[in-house]
Write an enzyme that holds these catalytic residues in place. Structure first.
Site, short mmCIF file in Angstrom:
data_model
loop_
_atom_site.label_atom_id
_atom_site.label_comp_id
_atom_site.label_asym_id
_atom_site.label_seq_id
_atom_site.Cartn_x
_atom_site.Cartn_y
_atom_site.Cartn_z
CE1 TYR A 1 -6.36 12.12 -9.64
CE2 TYR A 1 -7.46 13.67 -11.11
CZ TYR A 1 -6.59 12.61 -10.91
OH TYR A 1 -5.96 12.05 -11.99
CG ASN B 1 0.25 4.79 -13.34
OD1 ASN B 1 -0.22 5.51 -14.22
ND2 ASN B 1 -0.37 3.72 -12.87
CG ASP C 1 -1.89 1.15 1.26
OD1 ASP C 1 -1.73 2.10 0.46
OD2 ASP C 1 -2.81 1.12 2.10
CB ILE C 2 2.09 3.50 -2.69
CG1 ILE C 2 0.77 4.02 -3.29
CG2 ILE C 2 2.68 2.39 -3.53
CD1 ILE C 2 0.96 4.72 -4.62
CB ALA D 1 -5.92 20.45 -4.70
CB ALA D 2 -3.72 15.57 -4.88
CE LYS D 3 -2.92 12.37 -10.35
NZ LYS D 3 -1.82 11.38 -10.40
CB ILE E 1 -6.45 8.00 -20.86
CG1 ILE E 1 -5.39 9.11 -20.83
CG2 ILE E 1 -5.83 6.68 -21.31
CD1 ILE E 1 -4.63 9.30 -22.11
#
Length: 254
Positions: free
Chosen positions: A147, A83, A56-57, A149-151, A179
């Site tokens: 999401y 990724n 779990d990263i 904001a995190a990216k 995608i």
């Protein structure tokens, strides 16, 4: 022949991640990936299989142990592809603190922890990091605000690490657009909706995992030796501003 290059790809068991793993295998890399559950079948190209480890990263000690184990198994580490990521939709007004924290952990803190764990190994190999970001980082991201904001944070992290870790380690980001994946219907709706979305893009189609994978290989290659702290946009020309369509519709109705 020299020793085979070694790559780590987080979230490499499906979608874009699996496409990146296959492309790296085809390019001669030894590839390790991780997740909470293994893929239904090993990802393989021409008889070469990617390694899978349960990890779990979002768990920093587990990340450190995994990255060190991969480097120890192979004696080196040349490339990290951060990724793993994503987010379900959630209105910002109602998103719980727990939800927001977990999205930040997955999309921003986890890439940082993986990169920190990999840094000494990459430095020894003069390797590189490729962070998989999103168009949500560079334009509004309604219903996935945390999401986006995190990216955006991941893009900023990319430029900062490139400054801190050069010249030993190059760090770049890919701004991924719309995608096609095995979960396209969940993301984009019906086939008709997907066709309309594809037709609205300058290149006339949505992206494919292979498009992102090719960009990863380029950024990791000697051809990109003087590229660091960059963001490579892989979005087919970008999304058309909505106001242009409104202008056209109003003109036709007038």
């Amino acid at each position: 022949m020299g020793q085979a290059r070694v790559a780590i790809v987080t979230g490499g068991t499906r979608g874009i991640g699996a496409a990146i793993v296959r492309r790296l295998l085809a390019d001669g890399y030894r590839v390790a990936t991780c997740g909470r559950t293994p893929p239904d079948a090993p990802i393989a190209v021409d008889g070469r299989e990617a390694e899978f480890d349960a990890c779990d990263i979002r768990d920093q000690p587990a990340v450190q142990a995994w990255v060190d184990a991969v480097a120890a198994r192979h004696g080196r580490l040349d490339l990290v592809v951060n990724n793993a990521g994503g987010s379900p939709q959630a209105e910002a007004a109602n998103a719980s603190a727990r939800f927001s924290e977990r999205i930040l952990q997955l999309n921003l803190l986890a890439p940082l922890h993986v990169s920190q764990a990999a840094y000494p190994h990459l430095r020894a190999a003069r390797g590189s990091i490729v962070n998989i970001a999103s168009v949500s980082a560079v334009r509004p991201s309604p219903d996935t605000a945390i999401y986006g904001a995190a990216k955006a944070g991941l893009v900023s992290l990319t430029t900062s690490l490139a400054q801190e870790w050069g010249p030993d380690v190059r760090v770049n980001a890919i701004i991924v657009g719309l995608i096609e994946t095995e979960q396209s219907a969940m993301t984009y709706g019906s086939d008709a909706a997907q066709q309309r979305i594809a037709a609205s893009l300058p290149l006339g189609r949505m992206g494919r995992g292979q498009d992102v994978a090719d960009a990863v290989v380029f950024l990791a290659s000697p051809a990109a030796a003087y590229i660091s702290g960059a963001r490579l946009e892989v979005h087919g020309g970008g999304e058309r501003p909505l106001f242009l369509e409104i202008v056209k519709q109003e003109a036709r109705q007038g």
